[in-house]
Design a protein around this motif. Structure first.
Motif, short mmCIF file in Angstrom:
data_model
loop_
_atom_site.label_atom_id
_atom_site.label_comp_id
_atom_site.label_asym_id
_atom_site.label_seq_id
_atom_site.Cartn_x
_atom_site.Cartn_y
_atom_site.Cartn_z
N VAL A 265 44.78 -41.37 28.54
CA VAL A 265 44.69 -40.06 29.17
C VAL A 265 45.89 -39.87 30.11
CG1 VAL A 265 43.45 -38.80 30.98
CG2 VAL A 265 42.23 -39.63 28.98
N LYS A 266 46.53 -38.71 30.03
CA LYS A 266 47.71 -38.44 30.85
C LYS A 266 47.49 -37.38 31.91
CE LYS A 266 50.09 -41.56 28.88
NZ LYS A 266 50.28 -42.82 29.64
N VAL A 267 46.40 -36.61 31.81
CA VAL A 267 46.07 -35.60 32.81
C VAL A 267 44.57 -35.70 33.07
CG1 VAL A 267 46.07 -33.15 33.41
CG2 VAL A 267 47.90 -34.07 31.97
N VAL A 268 44.20 -35.71 34.34
CA VAL A 268 42.78 -35.75 34.72
C VAL A 268 42.50 -34.55 35.61
CG1 VAL A 268 40.92 -37.06 35.78
CG2 VAL A 268 42.81 -38.27 34.66
N SER A 269 41.58 -33.69 35.19
CA SER A 269 41.18 -32.52 35.98
C SER A 269 39.88 -32.84 36.70
CB SER A 269 41.00 -31.30 35.07
OG SER A 269 40.50 -30.20 35.80
N VAL A 270 39.84 -32.59 38.01
CA VAL A 270 38.69 -33.01 38.79
C VAL A 270 38.47 -32.02 39.94
CG1 VAL A 270 40.09 -34.50 40.28
CG2 VAL A 270 37.67 -35.01 39.97
N THR A 271 37.20 -31.85 40.34
CA THR A 271 36.82 -31.05 41.51
C THR A 271 36.18 -31.99 42.52
OG1 THR A 271 34.78 -30.46 40.34
CG2 THR A 271 36.55 -28.85 40.31
N ARG A 287 37.71 -42.07 44.46
CA ARG A 287 39.00 -41.43 44.75
C ARG A 287 40.13 -42.46 44.67
NH1 ARG A 287 38.26 -36.22 48.20
NH2 ARG A 287 36.06 -35.82 47.80
N ILE A 288 39.91 -43.58 45.30
CA ILE A 288 40.93 -44.64 45.26
C ILE A 288 41.12 -45.12 43.83
CG2 ILE A 288 41.52 -46.94 46.08
CD1 ILE A 288 41.66 -44.72 48.19
N ALA A 289 40.01 -45.28 43.10
CA ALA A 289 40.09 -45.76 41.71
C ALA A 289 40.83 -44.76 40.83
CB ALA A 289 38.69 -46.02 41.16
N LEU A 290 40.61 -43.45 41.05
CA LEU A 290 41.28 -42.44 40.24
C LEU A 290 42.79 -42.46 40.49
CD1 LEU A 290 41.30 -40.06 38.32
CD2 LEU A 290 40.64 -38.57 40.22
N LEU A 291 43.19 -42.56 41.73
CA LEU A 291 44.62 -42.61 42.04
C LEU A 291 45.25 -43.89 41.47
CD1 LEU A 291 44.59 -41.27 45.70
CD2 LEU A 291 45.34 -40.06 43.65
N GLU A 292 44.51 -44.98 41.50
CA GLU A 292 45.02 -46.23 40.91
C GLU A 292 45.15 -46.10 39.40
OE1 GLU A 292 46.47 -50.04 40.45
OE2 GLU A 292 46.34 -48.75 42.23
N PHE A 293 44.18 -45.45 38.77
CA PHE A 293 44.26 -45.20 37.32
C PHE A 293 45.52 -44.41 37.00
CE2 PHE A 293 43.76 -42.36 33.75
CZ PHE A 293 43.31 -43.20 32.74
N ALA A 294 45.76 -43.34 37.75
CA ALA A 294 46.92 -42.49 37.49
C ALA A 294 48.21 -43.28 37.67
CB ALA A 294 46.90 -41.27 38.41
N ARG A 295 48.29 -44.10 38.72
CA ARG A 295 49.50 -44.88 38.96
C ARG A 295 49.72 -45.91 37.85
NH1 ARG A 295 51.05 -49.61 40.77
NH2 ARG A 295 48.90 -50.31 41.00
N HIS A 297 48.56 -45.95 34.69
CA HIS A 297 48.69 -45.43 33.32
C HIS A 297 49.67 -44.27 33.22
CE1 HIS A 297 45.44 -48.00 31.90
NE2 HIS A 297 44.75 -47.64 32.97
N GLY A 298 50.40 -43.96 34.27
CA GLY A 298 51.38 -42.88 34.19
C GLY A 298 50.75 -41.52 34.00
N ALA A 299 49.60 -41.29 34.62
CA ALA A 299 48.89 -40.02 34.49
C ALA A 299 49.07 -39.19 35.76
CB ALA A 299 47.40 -40.26 34.24
N VAL A 300 48.68 -37.93 35.67
CA VAL A 300 48.66 -37.05 36.85
C VAL A 300 47.25 -36.52 37.03
CG1 VAL A 300 51.08 -36.40 36.62
CG2 VAL A 300 49.32 -34.99 35.53
N VAL A 301 46.96 -36.08 38.25
CA VAL A 301 45.63 -35.58 38.61
C VAL A 301 45.75 -34.14 39.05
CG1 VAL A 301 43.66 -35.86 40.16
CG2 VAL A 301 44.88 -37.89 39.32
N LEU A 323 45.53 -38.61 50.08
CA LEU A 323 45.52 -40.05 49.83
C LEU A 323 46.65 -40.50 48.91
CD1 LEU A 323 41.68 -40.41 49.18
CD2 LEU A 323 42.89 -41.01 51.28
N ASP A 324 47.21 -39.58 48.16
CA ASP A 324 48.21 -39.90 47.15
C ASP A 324 49.51 -40.39 47.79
OD1 ASP A 324 49.71 -40.03 44.80
OD2 ASP A 324 50.10 -37.87 44.77
N ARG A 325 49.98 -41.55 47.37
CA ARG A 325 51.25 -42.10 47.86
C ARG A 325 52.30 -42.19 46.75
NH1 ARG A 325 48.91 -40.81 51.54
NH2 ARG A 325 48.30 -41.93 53.43
N ASP A 326 51.94 -41.73 45.56
CA ASP A 326 52.84 -41.88 44.41
C ASP A 326 53.23 -40.55 43.78
OD1 ASP A 326 52.84 -44.90 44.17
OD2 ASP A 326 50.69 -44.50 44.05
N ALA A 327 52.95 -39.45 44.47
CA ALA A 327 53.31 -38.10 43.97
C ALA A 327 52.72 -37.85 42.59
CB ALA A 327 54.83 -37.92 43.94
#
Length: 492
Positions: A265-271, A287-295, A297-301, A323-327
């Protein structure tokens, strides 16, 4: 004495002409045009003399001349010097034919092949209830009676006067500078979202934001986009239209089940602040797990914070963007809930690496903004009216929320279990006996109009059905009696 031979009609097909002269001219023109399009008057055929047509149908010759002239002007007929006009080659009249011809309806049950079949997919956009009373449990609409209409009117008049004194121009497509600066200050104060004016692209509501991000982030047929299930259908619609592969991820009392995200998955849409439609908040752990997943796997949120200003109870969890430190997070906001839907103003806070590209997409699809409305909103925020309005509305909505929770506990505890929620303008309750869901929905439509089944937000049947109640446009004292009537109907 010899009998007179009957005069043959000027056309080999019947004409129906009645009414006044102007009406007969239009009837003659339309029927001759139809005959040309149907090739009953083939290309090259001579039109009968105007005197003969007038005599045969008992109309004035000028009426026939006017009809012929109109056919000539439209390209159906070609005049000839010293000779009768002839029917034009159909190709020469194709433009006029396309304008005049009505599309033929397809047989019932067949889809028009000219339409993109995507937009016949019912799950993409939930069906909003129609014909609701003004005071109802409708979702997604804020209260209008406490809005500072007079202040908005004065600011709008001031913006209009300023606009009238300035040279005409195309305002920047990403939004006027004053509004982007005001939004940056607002989200920093209200949601601790750190950004600058340059990070913001103003949109026509959150829905345009989703469309722009879909165009920016999706490679058709390749990009896999994950959504909450149930989740907000218009986001799915935008991504599906861009050619994304949709991936449904379940939601529980901690929000999106991040551990269920596939690695491709490369894009995650969340509310995360107030899940749509269940109302739960994404836990800090996830929240922390989602940001770690994105970092990893090269995904964005895509963080949709559609009504995060209205909090009740504990301190709100930090936004994902905070919380995002990786843009990796695109933060999407809207003023439809905090102000009013007709304003049609939303925004995206984009990471630095995506700012220019997102602005380019916005410019290509919507080349300039509406300067007057944007200037009005900028002044409304800058002068503190938005913050004051939110502060004023928060206890009003809190009272309604408490009335709803109290009514569910007192009158409907046998049928519903409220889902924990501390934000927003709606609250959901699970149906204790899923087998009774359809009967409950039917009675709810009558006694709590506007309340929506959570299944309207889902592509698949939900294992635990729920009913979602909005409290934006219903007074606290109206909520209890409505829930009591529903309880009596369910018990009867």
């Amino acid at each position: 004495m010899t009998s007179q031979e009957p005069v043959s009609p000027p056309f080999a097909f019947p004409l129906q002409l009645d009414g006044h002269a102007g009406g007969r001219m239009r009837q003659l023109h339309e029927q001759l045009r139809a005959a040309i399009l149907d090739r009953r008057l083939p290309a090259g055929a001579e039109l009968p003399a105007t005197r003969r047509v007038a005599s045969a149908y008992g109309i004035a010759r000028n009426t026939v001349i006017a009809a012929y002239d109109l056919l000539i002007a439209e390209g159906y007929v070609v005049p000839r010097a010293g000779a009768k006009a002839v029917v034009a080659e159909l190709a020469a009249a194709s433009v006029a034919a396309r304008r005049a011809a009505k599309p033929r309806p397809l047989p019932l049950g067949l889809e028009d092949p000219r339409l993109n079949p995507l937009w016949r997919t019912p799950f993409l956009v939930s069906a909003a209830p129609r014909g609701l009373p003004p005071r109802s449990f409708r979702l997604g609409v804020p209260e209008h009676r406490h809005f500072p209409h007079e202040i908005w009117r004065k600011l709008s008049a001031h913006a209009l006067r300023a606009w009238s004194r300035a040279p005409f121009s195309y305002p920047p497509s990403e939004g006027i500078g004053e509004l982007r600066e005001a939004i940056a200050q607002h989200v920093a104060f209200a949601r601790a979202v750190a950004c600058k004016a340059d990070d913001i692209v103003v949109t026509s509501g959150a829905q345009q934001a989703f469309d722009l991000l879909a165009r920016l982030l999706v490679t058709p047929g390749r990009t896999r986009v994950a959504f909450e299930e149930p989740g907000y259908p218009p986001v799915r619609a935008a991504m599906a239209a861009a050619g994304a592969q949709l991936v449904s991820i379940p939601v529980d009392d901690e929000g999106l089940c991040v551990e269920r995200l596939p690695p491709d998955v490369k894009v995650v849409s969340v509310t995360p602040s107030h899940q749509s439609p269940t109302g739960v908040a994404l836990s800090m752990r996830r929240r922390i797990a989602l940001l770690e997943f994105a970092r990893t796997h090269g995904a964005v949120v895509l963080e949709d914070d559609y009504d995060g200003e209205f909090r009740f109870g504990n301190r709100p969890l930090d936004a994902l963007q905070t919380l995002d430190r990786d843009a990796l997070v695109f933060y999407i906001g809207t003023f439809s809930k905090s102000l009013f839907p007709a304003l049609r103003k939303g925004f995206v806070v984009a990471p630095a690496w995506a700012r220019d590209a997102l602005a380019t997409v916005k410019h290509c699809t919507d080349s300039h903004g509406d300067a007057i409305a944007q200037a009005t909103l900028a002044a409304f925020i800058r002068e503190g009216h938005l913050a004051r309005h939110v502060r004023r509305m928060r206890p009003i909505y809190a009272e309604r929320r408490e009335a709803l929770l109290d009514g569910l506990r007192r009158h409907l505890a046998d049928w519903f279990e409220p889902i924990p929620s501390e934000a927003g303008l709606h609250l959901a309750a699970r149906i204790r006996e899923p087998a009774h869901a359809d009967a409950i929905y039917a009675k709810a439509r009558v006694h709590v109009p506007g309340a929506m089944p959570a299944g309207e937000y889902s592509r698949e049947p939900l294992p635990q059905p729920a009913l979602t109640f909005g409290y934006g446009v219903i007074d606290a004292e109206e909520i209890g009696p409505a829930l009591q009537r529903l309880a009596r109907a369910l018990a009867g």
